[in-house]
Write a protein that holds these residues in place. Structure first.
Motif, PDB file in Angstrom:
ATOM      1  N   UNK A  48       0.746  -1.059   0.074  1.00  0.00           N
ATOM      2  CA  UNK A  48      -0.140   0.064   0.000  1.00  0.00           C
ATOM      3  C   UNK A  48       0.918   1.240   0.029  1.00  0.00           C
ATOM      4  N   UNK A  49       1.077   2.048  -1.084  1.00  0.00           N
ATOM      5  CA  UNK A  49       1.600   3.144  -1.116  1.00  0.00           C
ATOM      6  C   UNK A  49       0.989   4.100  -0.109  1.00  0.00           C
ATOM      7  N   UNK A  50       2.149   5.254   0.398  1.00  0.00           N
ATOM      8  CA  UNK A  50       1.771   6.128   1.349  1.00  0.00           C
ATOM      9  C   UNK A  50       0.612   7.191   0.850  1.00  0.00           C
ATOM     10  N   UNK A  51       0.683   7.454  -0.501  1.00  0.00           N
ATOM     11  CA  UNK A  51      -0.221   8.389  -1.220  1.00  0.00           C
ATOM     12  C   UNK A  51      -1.608   7.869  -1.236  1.00  0.00           C
ATOM     13  N   UNK A  52      -1.736   6.504  -1.308  1.00  0.00           N
ATOM     14  CA  UNK A  52      -3.101   5.695  -1.282  1.00  0.00           C
ATOM     15  C   UNK A  52      -3.621   5.711   0.042  1.00  0.00           C
TER      16      UNK A  52
ATOM     17  N   UNK B 243     -10.024   5.830   3.658  1.00  0.00           N
ATOM     18  CA  UNK B 243     -10.692   5.775   4.765  1.00  0.00           C
ATOM     19  C   UNK B 243      -9.909   5.048   5.917  1.00  0.00           C
ATOM     20  N   UNK B 244     -10.061   5.066   7.152  1.00  0.00           N
ATOM     21  CA  UNK B 244      -9.465   4.185   8.230  1.00  0.00           C
ATOM     22  C   UNK B 244      -9.711   2.690   7.926  1.00  0.00           C
ATOM     23  N   UNK B 245     -10.897   2.541   7.860  1.00  0.00           N
ATOM     24  CA  UNK B 245     -11.388   1.006   7.555  1.00  0.00           C
ATOM     25  C   UNK B 245     -10.534   0.681   6.271  1.00  0.00           C
TER      26      UNK B 245
ATOM     27  N   UNK C 209      -7.723  -2.678   5.515  1.00  0.00           N
ATOM     28  CA  UNK C 209      -7.919  -3.687   4.744  1.00  0.00           C
ATOM     29  C   UNK C 209      -6.792  -3.560   3.759  1.00  0.00           C
ATOM     30  N   UNK C 210      -6.317  -2.613   3.550  1.00  0.00           N
ATOM     31  CA  UNK C 210      -5.036  -2.654   2.245  1.00  0.00           C
ATOM     32  C   UNK C 210      -3.929  -3.070   3.138  1.00  0.00           C
ATOM     33  N   UNK C 211      -3.557  -2.741   4.400  1.00  0.00           N
ATOM     34  CA  UNK C 211      -2.445  -3.214   5.147  1.00  0.00           C
ATOM     35  C   UNK C 211      -2.785  -4.911   5.393  1.00  0.00           C
ATOM     36  N   UNK C 212      -3.945  -5.174   5.669  1.00  0.00           N
ATOM     37  CA  UNK C 212      -4.141  -6.903   5.720  1.00  0.00           C
ATOM     38  C   UNK C 212      -3.829  -7.398   4.460  1.00  0.00           C
TER      39      UNK C 212
ATOM     40  N   UNK D 240      14.471  -5.141  11.350  1.00  0.00           N
ATOM     41  CA  UNK D 240      14.487  -6.214  12.382  1.00  0.00           C
ATOM     42  C   UNK D 240      13.342  -6.247  13.119  1.00  0.00           C
ATOM     43  N   UNK D 241      12.093  -5.691  12.754  1.00  0.00           N
ATOM     44  CA  UNK D 241      11.066  -5.733  13.486  1.00  0.00           C
ATOM     45  C   UNK D 241       9.699  -5.936  12.635  1.00  0.00           C
ATOM     46  N   UNK D 242       8.459  -5.748  13.001  1.00  0.00           N
ATOM     47  CA  UNK D 242       7.405  -5.717  12.031  1.00  0.00           C
ATOM     48  C   UNK D 242       7.116  -4.193  11.690  1.00  0.00           C
ATOM     49  N   UNK D 243       6.375  -4.370  10.458  1.00  0.00           N
ATOM     50  CA  UNK D 243       6.241  -2.646  10.165  1.00  0.00           C
ATOM     51  C   UNK D 243       4.818  -2.427  11.065  1.00  0.00           C
ATOM     52  N   UNK D 244       4.792  -1.063  10.921  1.00  0.00           N
ATOM     53  CA  UNK D 244       3.671  -0.253  11.919  1.00  0.00           C
ATOM     54  C   UNK D 244       2.517   0.473  11.367  1.00  0.00           C
ATOM     55  N   UNK D 245       1.497   0.042  11.173  1.00  0.00           N
ATOM     56  CA  UNK D 245       0.335   0.867  10.487  1.00  0.00           C
ATOM     57  C   UNK D 245      -0.263   1.588  11.286  1.00  0.00           C
ATOM     58  N   UNK D 246      -0.806   2.835  11.028  1.00  0.00           N
ATOM     59  CA  UNK D 246      -1.410   3.874  11.722  1.00  0.00           C
ATOM     60  C   UNK D 246      -2.787   4.144  11.241  1.00  0.00           C
TER      61      UNK D 246
END
Length: 330
Positions: free
Chosen positions: A1-5, A10-12, A16-19, A172-178
């Motif tokens: 998922x590109x940052x611009x997208x 929406x937050x939902x 979904x894009x992260x999953x 060295x660790x998981x990505x972080x989604x906000x």
């Protein structure tokens, strides 16, 4: 998922894009069950109810209250995949261990950039966060093979979060989604009301507090003074610092210069005396509380870190500082 997208979604849809990118089995929602936690729980329940919810039991004064509240929230939104991470030591054991090495809740280190750091970092709190937050989270992520951590951090809560991205990658660790990074307090409160989320026990007091008592532009946060100083990160949302290219598997301590060891160990004492003689400020960490700072395969102490880089035992420290090793026989 590109940052611009993500910026336009929406937050939902951000969830979904992260999953979609990492897979539902590899994404975990990290929550403190604080005053705004119902926002992210509701969003995840709508976007992907299979995502695991993780709560870190820090054994603090409000932990049981927040966990009880969290279980009500999970029932309310219909999330079933839930687990709790917890340190292997108790708060009492930690307090005793810190007292043994002369560290009190008010002990501070004074880095070179004291002005930017507000006069130095609180040692007790930094080590406490490492033991009761960062390490349990890291162990859980490794056990579950977590690829991305979702959380409800927002801009305006701390100065660091003002620069966060919707999706951040760490070494060295998981990505972080906000997913709600750009949400305001007003949006969160309106969303909680719309979804009929049961209010957190602190919510009324926080919302009605006079503006001059609010700690940051975003006031919608639980009050946990034992966890961190005002305006400071708790340690689990900050970007992971880059590790040494020599061995990216080395542990990374919470503070720059640390001697992990035992109080009566002669090599530990010698290492501390050497650092003191050279004017190098360090923090002593009992190995009983910080076994996670002992590299795999290492069976002796001390284990010394300088500038967050692994040096090794007393002999390695002497070699690093170019001084004679008077204890180890050649």
């Amino acid at each position: 998922a590109d940052e611009s997208f993500l910026e336009c979604a929406s937050a939902v849809d951000r969830v979904r894009m992260t999953v979609d990118r990492f897979g539902s089995d590899s994404v975990v929602l990290l929550t403190s069950f604080g005053v705004q936690s119902g926002v992210m729980l509701s969003i995840v329940a709508e976007a992907c109810p299979d995502v695991r919810v993780l709560f870190i039991d820090t054994q603090g004064p409000s932990s049981q209250r927040d966990l009880d509240y969290g279980r009500k929230l999970l029932d309310h939104v219909g999330l079933k995949n839930f687990s709790v991470a917890k340190a292997d030591v108790t708060r009492e054991e930690f307090q005793h261990g810190m007292e043994e090495v002369g560290i009190s809740p008010n002990t501070r280190i004074t880095p070179e950039d004291t002005e930017r750091n507000g006069g130095g970092k609180n040692v007790f709190q930094a080590l406490s966060q490492d033991v009761f937050k960062v390490t349990p989270l890291k162990k859980e992520c490794e056990a579950l093979n977590v690829q991305c951590l979702l959380s409800g951090v927002r801009r305006g809560q701390t100065s660091e979060r003002d620069h966060f991205k919707f999706l951040q990658y760490n070494e060295g660790g998981p990505a972080k989604g906000h997913p709600i990074l750009d949400w305001s307090d007003t949006q969160c409160l309106a969303f909680l009301s719309l979804k009929g989320v049961p209010p957190h026990p602190e919510l009324s007091n926080i919302v009605n507090a006079p503006k001059n008592f609010r700690r940051s532009p975003s006031f919608l946060r639980s009050h946990r003074p034992s966890d961190r100083e005002e305006g400071r990160e708790c340690g689990i949302h900050v970007q992971d610092e880059k590790k040494s290219s020599k061995d990216c598997k080395d542990p990374v301590p919470a503070l720059p210069n640390i001697v992990v060891g035992k109080v009566k160990c002669k090599f530990c004492i010698a290492a501390k005396e050497l650092l003191g003689d050279l004017g190098i400020e360090y923090v002593e960490a009992p190995v009983s509380l910080f076994p996670h700072l002992i590299p795999a395969g290492t069976k002796t102490v001390p284990v010394v870190y300088l500038d967050k880089q692994l040096i090794g035992g007393y002999g390695k420290l002497c070699e690093h500082l170019n001084v004679e090793d008077t204890l180890n026989t050649k």
